[in-house]
Design a protein around this motif. Structure first.
Motif, PDB file in Angstrom:
ATOM      1  N   ARG A   1      25.644  51.481  15.340  1.00  0.00           N
ATOM      2  CA  ARG A   1      26.237  52.214  16.465  1.00  0.00           C
ATOM      3  C   ARG A   1      25.033  53.434  16.885  1.00  0.00           C
ATOM      4  N   ASP A   2      24.934  53.080  18.268  1.00  0.00           N
ATOM      5  CA  ASP A   2      24.159  54.048  18.775  1.00  0.00           C
ATOM      6  C   ASP A   2      24.499  54.582  20.292  1.00  0.00           C
ATOM      7  N   ASP A   3      25.072  55.699  20.215  1.00  0.00           N
ATOM      8  CA  ASP A   3      25.559  56.207  21.256  1.00  0.00           C
ATOM      9  C   ASP A   3      24.721  56.525  22.340  1.00  0.00           C
ATOM     10  N   GLY A   4      23.395  56.718  22.220  1.00  0.00           N
ATOM     11  CA  GLY A   4      22.447  56.893  23.191  1.00  0.00           C
ATOM     12  C   GLY A   4      22.289  55.712  24.024  1.00  0.00           C
ATOM     13  N   THR A   5      22.294  54.485  23.578  1.00  0.00           N
ATOM     14  CA  THR A   5      22.180  53.211  24.214  1.00  0.00           C
ATOM     15  C   THR A   5      23.714  52.746  24.458  1.00  0.00           C
ATOM     16  N   HIS A   6      24.521  53.291  23.846  1.00  0.00           N
ATOM     17  CA  HIS A   6      26.086  52.714  24.279  1.00  0.00           C
ATOM     18  C   HIS A   6      25.946  51.199  23.578  1.00  0.00           C
ATOM     19  N   ARG A   7      25.600  51.176  22.422  1.00  0.00           N
ATOM     20  CA  ARG A   7      25.591  49.655  21.827  1.00  0.00           C
ATOM     21  C   ARG A   7      26.133  50.001  20.456  1.00  0.00           C
ATOM     22  N   VAL A   8      26.939  48.744  20.035  1.00  0.00           N
ATOM     23  CA  VAL A   8      27.416  48.907  18.628  1.00  0.00           C
ATOM     24  C   VAL A   8      27.662  47.513  18.355  1.00  0.00           C
ATOM     25  N   VAL A   9      27.231  47.074  16.897  1.00  0.00           N
ATOM     26  CA  VAL A   9      27.097  45.997  16.220  1.00  0.00           C
ATOM     27  C   VAL A   9      28.297  46.029  15.401  1.00  0.00           C
ATOM     28  N   LEU A  10      29.218  44.867  15.329  1.00  0.00           N
ATOM     29  CA  LEU A  10      30.171  44.729  14.379  1.00  0.00           C
ATOM     30  C   LEU A  10      30.097  43.572  13.725  1.00  0.00           C
TER      31      LEU A  10
ATOM     32  N   SER B   1      27.959  44.517  21.219  1.00  0.00           N
ATOM     33  CA  SER B   1      28.517  45.049  22.371  1.00  0.00           C
ATOM     34  C   SER B   1      27.599  46.091  23.114  1.00  0.00           C
ATOM     35  N   TRP B   2      27.430  46.247  24.478  1.00  0.00           N
ATOM     36  CA  TRP B   2      26.878  47.346  25.093  1.00  0.00           C
ATOM     37  C   TRP B   2      27.321  47.406  26.517  1.00  0.00           C
ATOM     38  N   LEU B   3      27.157  48.680  27.017  1.00  0.00           N
ATOM     39  CA  LEU B   3      27.556  49.146  28.093  1.00  0.00           C
ATOM     40  C   LEU B   3      26.279  49.122  29.123  1.00  0.00           C
ATOM     41  N   GLU B   4      26.697  48.384  30.566  1.00  0.00           N
ATOM     42  CA  GLU B   4      25.738  48.363  31.449  1.00  0.00           C
ATOM     43  C   GLU B   4      26.221  48.862  32.774  1.00  0.00           C
ATOM     44  N   GLU B   5      25.584  49.698  33.531  1.00  0.00           N
ATOM     45  CA  GLU B   5      26.185  50.553  34.798  1.00  0.00           C
ATOM     46  C   GLU B   5      25.678  49.129  35.748  1.00  0.00           C
ATOM     47  N   GLU B   6      26.809  48.997  36.717  1.00  0.00           N
ATOM     48  CA  GLU B   6      26.601  48.080  37.914  1.00  0.00           C
ATOM     49  C   GLU B   6      27.087  48.699  39.022  1.00  0.00           C
ATOM     50  N   GLY B   7      26.366  49.385  39.750  1.00  0.00           N
ATOM     51  CA  GLY B   7      26.907  50.218  40.629  1.00  0.00           C
ATOM     52  C   GLY B   7      27.940  51.440  40.485  1.00  0.00           C
TER      53      GLY B   7
ATOM     54  N   VAL C   1      30.568  51.049  38.546  1.00  0.00           N
ATOM     55  CA  VAL C   1      31.400  50.540  37.614  1.00  0.00           C
ATOM     56  C   VAL C   1      30.482  50.312  36.388  1.00  0.00           C
ATOM     57  N   THR C   2      31.038  50.354  35.030  1.00  0.00           N
ATOM     58  CA  THR C   2      30.094  50.169  34.039  1.00  0.00           C
ATOM     59  C   THR C   2      30.989  48.879  33.218  1.00  0.00           C
ATOM     60  N   SER C   3      30.281  47.945  33.029  1.00  0.00           N
ATOM     61  CA  SER C   3      30.689  46.678  32.368  1.00  0.00           C
ATOM     62  C   SER C   3      30.190  46.695  30.900  1.00  0.00           C
ATOM     63  N   VAL C   4      31.235  46.090  30.078  1.00  0.00           N
ATOM     64  CA  VAL C   4      30.808  45.794  28.692  1.00  0.00           C
ATOM     65  C   VAL C   4      30.435  44.556  28.554  1.00  0.00           C
TER      66      VAL C   4
END
Length: 156
Positions: A10-19, A38-44, A46-49
Motif C-alpha cells: 500500500r502506497d498512500d503517496g502514489t494511491h496504489r495498492v496490491v492485493l 489498483s491505482w488512482l489516476e486523475e482525468e480532468g 474526475v479520478t479513475s480507478v
C-alpha cells in the motif's frame, strides 16, 4: 471458492495498492490465485480507478472457464465498480437529505450546520451477489454470440 485476500503493498503517496488472493474450491480440487494492482489516476475533474490483475486457475474451473474468463472478469469488475460508485455517492449526498422534520437532537459538531436529525444517514443499497450459474450462462451466451458474429463475418 473459499479463500483469503491480503494487502501485499500500500502506497498512500502514489494511491496504489496490491492485493493477493488465494482460494480453493469448496467442492472440488480447483484453486485460484490472483494479484490485483489498483491505482488512482486523475482525468480532468474526475479520478479513475485503474486495475491490473494476474489470475491463475487450476483444476476443473480452469478447463471449463478457458474462453469465458474475460467476460466473467469484466462482469464482476463492472459490478464491483457500480457497488463502489453507489457507496461513494451515498456517502456524499447532502446531510439535509436525511434530516428529520421533527428532529431528535443535535447532530455531531460540524454536520448539517446545526440542523437536527431523527435518524442516521441512509446506508447505500446492498448489491445482490451474482449467482455462479447465472454468471456462467451469461458468459457462455457472450461466447456463442461472438462465435456466430465471427462465423458470419462480423468480427473482422
Amino acid at each position: 471458492f473459499a479463500g483469503t485476500v491480503t494487502m501485499q503493498e500500500r502506497d498512500d503517496g502514489t494511491h496504489r495498492v496490491v492485493l493477493v488472493a488465494k482460494g480453493q474450491e469448496t467442492k472440488g480440487k480447483g484453486a485460484a490465485s490472483a494479484t490485483v494492482t489498483s491505482w488512482l489516476e486523475e482525468e480532468g475533474p474526475v479520478t479513475s480507478v485503474k486495475m491490473e490483475a494476474d489470475i491463475t486457475l487450476s483444476g476443473t474451473v480452469a478447463q471449463l472457464s478457458r474462453g469465458l474468463l474475460p467476460d466473467i472478469s469484466a462482469r464482476l469488475t463492472h459490478q464491483f465498480a457500480e457497488c463502489l460508485r453507489a457507496s461513494i455517492t451515498a456517502e456524499q449526498e447532502p446531510t439535509a437529505a436525511w434530516i428529520s422534520e421533527e428532529g431528535a437532537g443535535p447532530l455531531p459538531s460540524g454536520v448539517g450546520d446545526g440542523m437536527t436529525s431523527g435518524a442516521a444517514p441512509p446506508r447505500p443499497p446492498r448489491q445482490q451477489a451474482i449467482g455462479g450459474i447465472r454468471l456462467g450462462l451469461w458468459a457462455l451466451w457472450r461466447a456463442i454470440a461472438r462465435f456466430v458474429k465471427r462465423l458470419f463475418g462480423g468480427g473482422r
